[in-house]
Design a protein around this motif. Structure first.
Motif, PDB file in Angstrom:
ATOM      1  N   VAL A  11       0.844  -1.208   0.000  1.00  0.00           N
ATOM      2  CA  VAL A  11       0.000   0.000   0.000  1.00  0.00           C
ATOM      3  C   VAL A  11       0.875   1.252   0.000  1.00  0.00           C
ATOM      4  CG1 VAL A  11      -1.637   1.343   1.406  1.00  0.00           C
ATOM      5  CG2 VAL A  11      -2.018  -1.095   1.061  1.00  0.00           C
ATOM      6  N   ASP A  12       1.941   1.238   0.813  1.00  0.00           N
ATOM      7  CA  ASP A  12       2.839   2.405   0.843  1.00  0.00           C
ATOM      8  C   ASP A  12       3.434   2.672  -0.544  1.00  0.00           C
ATOM      9  OD1 ASP A  12       2.362   2.817   3.488  1.00  0.00           O
ATOM     10  OD2 ASP A  12       4.140   1.761   4.205  1.00  0.00           O
ATOM     11  N   LYS A  62       0.822   4.092  -2.855  1.00  0.00           N
ATOM     12  CA  LYS A  62       0.541   5.495  -2.531  1.00  0.00           C
ATOM     13  C   LYS A  62       1.637   6.403  -3.102  1.00  0.00           C
ATOM     14  CE  LYS A  62      -1.082   6.332   1.683  1.00  0.00           C
ATOM     15  NZ  LYS A  62      -1.281   6.143   3.137  1.00  0.00           N
ATOM     16  N   ARG A  63       2.874   5.902  -3.092  1.00  0.00           N
ATOM     17  CA  ARG A  63       3.958   6.708  -3.681  1.00  0.00           C
ATOM     18  C   ARG A  63       3.724   6.865  -5.185  1.00  0.00           C
ATOM     19  NH1 ARG A  63       7.174   4.040   0.136  1.00  0.00           N
ATOM     20  NH2 ARG A  63       7.699   2.352  -1.274  1.00  0.00           N
ATOM     21  N   LEU A  89       0.858   6.728  -6.743  1.00  0.00           N
ATOM     22  CA  LEU A  89      -0.324   7.571  -6.981  1.00  0.00           C
ATOM     23  C   LEU A  89      -0.082   9.040  -6.611  1.00  0.00           C
ATOM     24  CD1 LEU A  89      -3.077   5.066  -5.846  1.00  0.00           C
ATOM     25  CD2 LEU A  89      -2.815   6.033  -8.133  1.00  0.00           C
ATOM     26  N   THR A  90       0.858   9.277  -5.734  1.00  0.00           N
ATOM     27  CA  THR A  90       1.204  10.670  -5.418  1.00  0.00           C
ATOM     28  C   THR A  90       1.790  11.333  -6.671  1.00  0.00           C
ATOM     29  OG1 THR A  90       1.679  10.052  -3.158  1.00  0.00           O
ATOM     30  CG2 THR A  90       2.587  12.142  -3.881  1.00  0.00           C
ATOM     31  N   HIS A 104      -4.455   2.126  -8.930  1.00  0.00           N
ATOM     32  CA  HIS A 104      -5.742   2.162  -8.206  1.00  0.00           C
ATOM     33  C   HIS A 104      -6.307   0.745  -8.071  1.00  0.00           C
ATOM     34  CE1 HIS A 104      -6.423   6.437  -7.649  1.00  0.00           C
ATOM     35  NE2 HIS A 104      -6.089   6.671  -8.909  1.00  0.00           N
ATOM     36  N   LEU A 150      -4.315  -1.195  -5.590  1.00  0.00           N
ATOM     37  CA  LEU A 150      -4.620  -0.680  -4.250  1.00  0.00           C
ATOM     38  C   LEU A 150      -5.962  -1.242  -3.762  1.00  0.00           C
ATOM     39  CD1 LEU A 150      -3.689   1.133  -1.969  1.00  0.00           C
ATOM     40  CD2 LEU A 150      -4.622   3.103  -3.154  1.00  0.00           C
ATOM     41  N   LEU A 203      -6.566  -3.269  -0.364  1.00  0.00           N
ATOM     42  CA  LEU A 203      -7.527  -2.818   0.652  1.00  0.00           C
ATOM     43  C   LEU A 203      -8.564  -3.898   0.957  1.00  0.00           C
ATOM     44  CD1 LEU A 203      -7.918   0.878  -0.539  1.00  0.00           C
ATOM     45  CD2 LEU A 203      -6.755   0.083   1.513  1.00  0.00           C
ATOM     46  N   HIS A 227     -13.958   2.384  -3.518  1.00  0.00           N
ATOM     47  CA  HIS A 227     -13.660   3.729  -4.021  1.00  0.00           C
ATOM     48  C   HIS A 227     -12.489   3.675  -5.012  1.00  0.00           C
ATOM     49  CE1 HIS A 227     -13.189   8.074  -3.911  1.00  0.00           C
ATOM     50  NE2 HIS A 227     -11.900   7.890  -3.678  1.00  0.00           N
ATOM     51  N   GLU A 228     -11.440   2.944  -4.621  1.00  0.00           N
ATOM     52  CA  GLU A 228     -10.261   2.833  -5.500  1.00  0.00           C
ATOM     53  C   GLU A 228     -10.621   2.099  -6.797  1.00  0.00           C
ATOM     54  OE1 GLU A 228      -7.411   4.294  -5.177  1.00  0.00           O
ATOM     55  OE2 GLU A 228      -7.882   5.092  -3.193  1.00  0.00           O
ATOM     56  N   MET A 242     -12.461   4.352  -9.103  1.00  0.00           N
ATOM     57  CA  MET A 242     -11.554   5.313  -9.761  1.00  0.00           C
ATOM     58  C   MET A 242     -10.813   4.627 -10.904  1.00  0.00           C
ATOM     59  SD  MET A 242     -10.154   7.538  -6.586  1.00  0.00           S
ATOM     60  CE  MET A 242      -9.193   8.686  -7.491  1.00  0.00           C
TER      61      MET A 242
END
Lengths: 310, 159
Positions: A26-27, A30-31, A33-34, A43, A46, A50, A61-62, A65
Motif C-alpha cells: 500500500v505504501d 501510494k507513492r 499515486l502521489t 488504483h 490498491l 484494501l 472507491h479505489e 476510480m
C-alpha cells in the motif's frame, strides 16, 4: 517519476503483495499515486490490497476510480469484482468478474476469480466448471489445484483433497494455500499435530495469511471446546456482516429484557433472576472468551519461526 | 498522517485533538452504564478528533439517536392523550428506548472502530477511556439529580 523508477516501484509492490506484505505494498502504491493520480493499474492494485486489509469501502472507491480511468482493462474489472465481493454485492461482482474473464478468456486466474464468486453465491455447478476450465488452461497452476482440492474437501471427499494438496505442494512446496489445504485435510482426519505443523509452516512464510490464521484458530477451537464455542459463534456472526450482527445482538437483548419484564409482571421474580444470571453469564463469556482465545492463538503464533527469506 | 501524499478514502486525518482519541468501546460502555449524557457528546468528540471519513455519518447517527428517542417519547405521549395507554406498557416503552439508544450506539461504535484501528496503525495506540468512565461514575449521581428536577423528556433522552 521516471519509467525506470516506476517499474522498480511496481516490482516492489507486486513482490510485497505476493509475500503478503500488504501494508508495504500500500505504501508503494501510494507513492506511485502521489506522482500519478491517474494510474488505473495502481488504483486497481490498491483496491486488491484494501480488500485484503478488510477496508471494503476504500477498496470500492479505489476500484471505481480505476474503472473510470480505464474501463477496458480486465485487471480493473477483476479489482472491481473483488471490491464488490468485500462489500457483499455479489451479483454486481459476478458481472465484473465475468467481464474480466471475457476480456482474458485464456487466463486461468480470471476463471478462478469467477469460480470464487460463484462459490459465494452457492452456485456449485458453475464453480466446478470454472475450476475445471482453469485446470485445463494451466494444469500446473497451484492455485487451480488448490481450488479443486477445496471443492473436494467441502464435498467431504478428504482423500481426493489430500491428493490435490500433495500435487500442489509437489509443484510449489512453500505454496501457502496448498499448505493450508493440507492442514485442513489433516484436521478433518483428526491429525491435529500435523494440521498445526502445516498452519505454522504457512505462517512462517506469511504470518498475516488469513487462511493459515483461520486454520490455526480452528485447531485451537478443536482443542478447547469451551473456547471453540466462542470461535464458532464469532465465525457465524462474521459471516452475516456487521448490520446483521447488530440486529441479532439487539434482538437477543430485546428477548432478554422482555423475558425479565414478563416474569416480573407475572410475579415470577425467581424466573427473572435466572434469566438475568443467564444473560450475565453470556455477557461474561463473550467478553472473556475472545481474550482467552486470542491469547491462546497468540501463544501459538509466538512459536512460529519466520522463513529465512521472509 | 501517512508518509506519502496520496490519501486513501478511509484514512483519518486527526488534528490537534488527536491525543484525546479513545477506542469507541469506552463511550459505548459509558452509554450502557450511565446513558446518553456522557456517551453522545463523547462519541461526537471522538469522531471530531479522529476526522475520519465517516465523521459526518457518525454525527448524523448521534443526531438520529436523539431524534429517535424523542420520536418514541412523543409518539407514546400522543397515544396516551388520544387513546389512553394501559399502565403495563410503560416498562416495555422504556425497553424500546434502551434498545434504540444501544442500536445507534453500536452503529457508531462499529463505524468509529474502523477509523480508530487505522489511526492506531499509523499513529500508535489510542488513549484508554477508563478515567472518563470512572469520572462519569462519580458525576452520574449529580447528573441524575440535576435531570430529576428538569423536564421528563430530557431525562429520558439523556439517561
Amino acid at each position: 517519476m521516471s519509467d525506470a523508477i516506476r517499474e522498480r516501484e511496481y516490482g516492489l509492490v507486486l513482490a510485497c503483495m505476493r509475500r503478503g506484505l500488504i501494508h508495504k505494498a500500500v505504501d508503494g502504491l501510494k507513492r506511485i499515486l502521489t506522482e500519478d493520480p491517474d494510474d488505473a493499474t495502481a488504483h486497481a492494485l490498491l483496491a486488491h490490497c484494501l480488500v485484503s486489509l478488510k477496508r471494503p469501502h476504500a477498496a470500492l472507491h479505489e476500484a471505481r476510480m480505476a474503472l473510470t480511468l480505464d474501463p477496458e482493462s480486465s485487471q480493473v474489472h477483476s479489482a472491481m469484482g473483488h471490491a464488490l465481493i468485500a462489500n457483499r454485492k455479489l451479483r454486481e461482482a459476478l458481472r465484473h468478474l465475468e467481464q474480466a474473464r471475457d476480456m482474458e478468456p485464456e487466463s486461468a486466474q480470471r476463471a478462478l476469480d469467477l469460480a470464487g464468486a460463484h462459490a459465494l453465491l452457492d452456485e456449485r455447478r458453475e464453480q466446478l466448471e470454472l475450476v475445471a476450465r482453469a485446470r485445463e488452461l494451466e494444469p500446473d497452476l497451484p492455485e487451480a489445484i488448490v481450488a479443486a482440492g477445496e471443492i473436494e474437501l467441502d464435498g467431504g471427499n478428504v482423500s481426493a483433497a489430500y491428493a490435490l494438496a500433495r500435487e500442489a505442494l509437489e509443484l510449489e512446496p512453500e505454496h501457502i494455500d496448498a499448505l493450508v489445504l493440507m492442514g485442513r485435510c489433516e484436521l478433518r482426519s483428526g491429525n491435529i499435530d500435523a494440521a498445526r505443523e502445516h498452519a505454522k509452516w504457512a505462517l512462517s512464510n506469511n504470518p498475516e495469511d488469513v487462511g493459515a490464521l483461520y486454520l490455526l484458530s480452528s485447531i485451537k477451537a478443536r482443542e478447547n471446546p469451551l473456547l471453540g464455542l466462542w470461535w464458532r459463534y464469532s465465525t457465524w456472526m462474521n459471516e452475516r456482516g456487521s448490520g446483521m450482527a447488530i440486529l441479532l445482538l439487539v434482538g437477543a437483548f430485546v428477548v432478554y429484557r422482555v423475558a425479565v419484564q414478563i416474569s416480573i409482571d407475572a410475579g415470577a421474580s425467581e424466573v427473572a433472576n435466572v434469566v438475568q444470571y443467564v444473560w450475565l453469564g453470556i455477557c461474561v463469556y463473550t467478553w472473556v472468551g475472545p481474550v482467552l482465545f486470542q491469547r491462546a492463538v497468540r501463544k501459538e503464533l509466538g512459536q512460529v519461526e519466520l522463513a529465512r527469506d521472509f | 498522517m501517512s508518509e506519502s501524499g496520496y490519501r486513501i478514502l478511509d484514512e483519518p486525518r486527526p488534528g490537534h485533538l488527536s491525543h484525546l482519541i479513545v477506542r469507541p468501546f469506552w463511550p459505548l460502555l459509558s452509554l450502557m452504564l450511565y446513558g446518553g449524557w456522557i456517551a453522545w457528546p463523547w462519541l461526537a468528540f471522538n469522531a471530531y478528533a479522529l476526522q475520519g471519513s465517516s465523521l459526518r455519518r457518525e454525527l448524523l447517527l448521534i443526531a438520529g439517536a436523539l431524534a429517535a428517542v424523542v420520536a418514541i417519547i412523543v409518539a407514546v405521549e400522543v397515544l396516551e392523550q388520544t387513546t389512553g395507554l394501559p399502565e403495563w406498557i410503560y416498562p416495555y416503552v422504556r425497553i424500546g428506548l434502551i434498545v434504540g439508544k444501544i442500536t445507534f450506539g453500536y452503529l457508531i461504535y462499529m463505524s468509529q472502530e474502523r477509523s480508530v484501528a487505522l489511526y492506531e496503525h499509523f499513529a500508535g495506540p489510542a488513549q484508554s477511556g477508563v478515567f472518563v468512565v470512572v469520572a462519569a461514575w462519580l458525576a452520574d449521581r449529580f447528573v441524575v439529580g440535576l435531570l430529576a428536577s428538569g423536564p421528563a423528556i430530557l431525562r429520558l433522552v439523556l439517561l
